[in-house]
Design a protein around this motif. Structure first.
Motif, mmCIF file in Angstrom:
data_model
loop_
_atom_site.group_PDB
_atom_site.id
_atom_site.type_symbol
_atom_site.label_atom_id
_atom_site.label_comp_id
_atom_site.label_asym_id
_atom_site.label_seq_id
_atom_site.Cartn_x
_atom_site.Cartn_y
_atom_site.Cartn_z
ATOM 1 N N ALA A 98 1.919 8.374 4.197
ATOM 2 C CA ALA A 98 1.805 7.044 4.802
ATOM 3 C C ALA A 98 0.817 7.075 5.961
ATOM 4 C CB ALA A 98 3.165 6.568 5.280
ATOM 5 N N PRO A 99 -0.444 7.408 5.685
ATOM 6 C CA PRO A 99 -1.437 7.480 6.775
ATOM 7 C C PRO A 99 -1.866 6.089 7.222
ATOM 8 C CG PRO A 99 -2.495 7.872 4.681
ATOM 9 C CD PRO A 99 -1.029 7.686 4.384
ATOM 10 N N ALA A 100 -1.012 5.442 7.994
ATOM 11 C CA ALA A 100 -1.277 4.058 8.376
ATOM 12 C C ALA A 100 -0.979 3.850 9.852
ATOM 13 C CB ALA A 100 -0.439 3.116 7.532
ATOM 14 N N ALA A 101 -1.767 2.984 10.478
ATOM 15 C CA ALA A 101 -1.539 2.632 11.876
ATOM 16 C C ALA A 101 -0.789 1.315 11.943
ATOM 17 C CB ALA A 101 -2.870 2.525 12.613
ATOM 18 N N GLY A 102 0.016 1.179 12.982
ATOM 19 C CA GLY A 102 0.773 -0.052 13.157
ATOM 20 C C GLY A 102 2.259 0.175 12.976
ATOM 21 N N ASP A 160 0.831 -1.211 0.000
ATOM 22 C CA ASP A 160 0.000 0.000 0.000
ATOM 23 C C ASP A 160 0.862 1.256 0.000
ATOM 24 O OD1 ASP A 160 -2.304 -1.514 0.016
ATOM 25 O OD2 ASP A 160 -2.550 -1.437 2.192
ATOM 26 N N VAL A 161 2.016 1.209 0.668
ATOM 27 C CA VAL A 161 2.927 2.354 0.704
ATOM 28 C C VAL A 161 4.174 1.965 -0.076
ATOM 29 C CG1 VAL A 161 4.202 3.970 2.154
ATOM 30 C CG2 VAL A 161 2.010 3.047 2.948
ATOM 31 N N ILE A 214 7.194 3.422 -12.294
ATOM 32 C CA ILE A 214 6.970 1.991 -12.156
ATOM 33 C C ILE A 214 5.752 1.710 -11.278
ATOM 34 C CG2 ILE A 214 7.968 -0.193 -11.378
ATOM 35 C CD1 ILE A 214 9.225 0.940 -13.905
ATOM 36 N N ALA A 215 5.667 2.377 -10.137
ATOM 37 C CA ALA A 215 4.546 2.109 -9.222
ATOM 38 C C ALA A 215 4.469 3.202 -8.177
ATOM 39 C CB ALA A 215 4.724 0.748 -8.534
ATOM 40 N N ALA A 265 7.161 0.371 2.395
ATOM 41 C CA ALA A 265 6.784 0.230 3.807
ATOM 42 C C ALA A 265 5.921 -1.016 3.921
ATOM 43 C CB ALA A 265 6.030 1.463 4.296
ATOM 44 N N ALA A 266 6.412 -2.015 4.647
ATOM 45 C CA ALA A 266 5.700 -3.292 4.799
ATOM 46 C C ALA A 266 5.298 -3.481 6.248
ATOM 47 C CB ALA A 266 6.589 -4.443 4.352
ATOM 48 N N PRO A 267 4.025 -3.790 6.525
ATOM 49 C CA PRO A 267 3.587 -3.942 7.913
ATOM 50 C C PRO A 267 4.284 -5.093 8.620
ATOM 51 C CG PRO A 267 1.825 -4.523 6.388
ATOM 52 C CD PRO A 267 2.941 -3.994 5.567
#
Length: 215
Positions: free
Chosen positions: A106-110, A49-50, A68-69, A188-190
């Motif tokens: 990167a609006p992500a929790a965790g 996702d990020v 590329i992505a 960025a991988a959880p």
């Protein structure tokens, strides 16, 4: 990421025939469990996702269109006036040491493991890069010495672990002129939560018990 001729006045590269070079605009080493080569949008290095990846740069100051992505921006803050794009899409710094900033939302929790990876030619990047002001040391995954023009071609990466990131800002630099930036990617991988690991271990233990009973 073979060291290609730089298409600009006064910037001619002579290659040593005895050196071993990697492929151009292609990741030559796997990283973080992903082995995409980044040659086209169909084969990104990784997927998340990020994530953002460039292998052809289209602006010497700000490139906000990863080809590329993903989405994000790469800025060269110094020396933009002494830089140019090579015919193969590298970002070449001719006037002095170059400073780069990469921004991703990167609006992500965790908790996340975060990688910044680059491929360069000529002058190598400095050992230290920062993510949101936190320093990490460079790990070189590929290196070959160049003849004639000098320097090396190199694939390298930095890694951090962050929690609840709202944004990711990376900074890295070169110690002198003649860094040719060939590729860049951010991932960025959880990181699995402890409960997830416990469930996985419990499941593996159950499978082991069943296997022993069947034996």
């Amino acid at each position: 990421m073979s060291f290609r001729r730089l298409c600009s006045t006064g910037a001619l590269c002579v290659l040593s025939s005895s050196s071993v070079f990697a492929a151009g605009a292609v990741w030559d080493t796997p990283l973080a469990g992903f082995d995409g080569n980044g040659a086209t949008s169909a084969t990104p290095w990784a997927s998340a996702d990020v994530y953002a990846e460039w292998n052809v740069f289209d602006n010497i100051s700000v490139d906000a269109t990863p080809d590329i992505a993903g989405s994000g921006s790469l800025s060269q803050t110094n020396p933009a006036a002494g830089s140019f794009l090579t015919g193969s899409g590298n970002l070449y710094s001719s006037g002095g040491a170059a400073n780069f900033i990469v921004d991703l939302a990167a609006p992500a929790a965790g908790t996340y493991d975060v990688w910044l990876r680059i491929a360069t030619q000529g002058t190598a990047a400095n050992d230290i890069a920062t993510l949101n002001g936190v320093a990490a040391s460079k790990v070189v995954s590929f290196s070959a010495t160049l003849g004639g023009f000098g320097g090396s071609e190199e694939e390298a990466w930095w890694r951090w672990t962050v929690t609840d990131p709202l944004a990711l800002q990376f900074a890295f630099a070169s110690p002198a002129a003649h860094l040719s930036l060939d590729q860049l990617a951010v991932l960025a991988a959880p990181v699995p939560e402890p409960a997830t690991w416990l469930s996985l271990l419990a499941g593996l233990g159950l499978l082991g018990t069943l296997a022993r009973r069947r034996a």
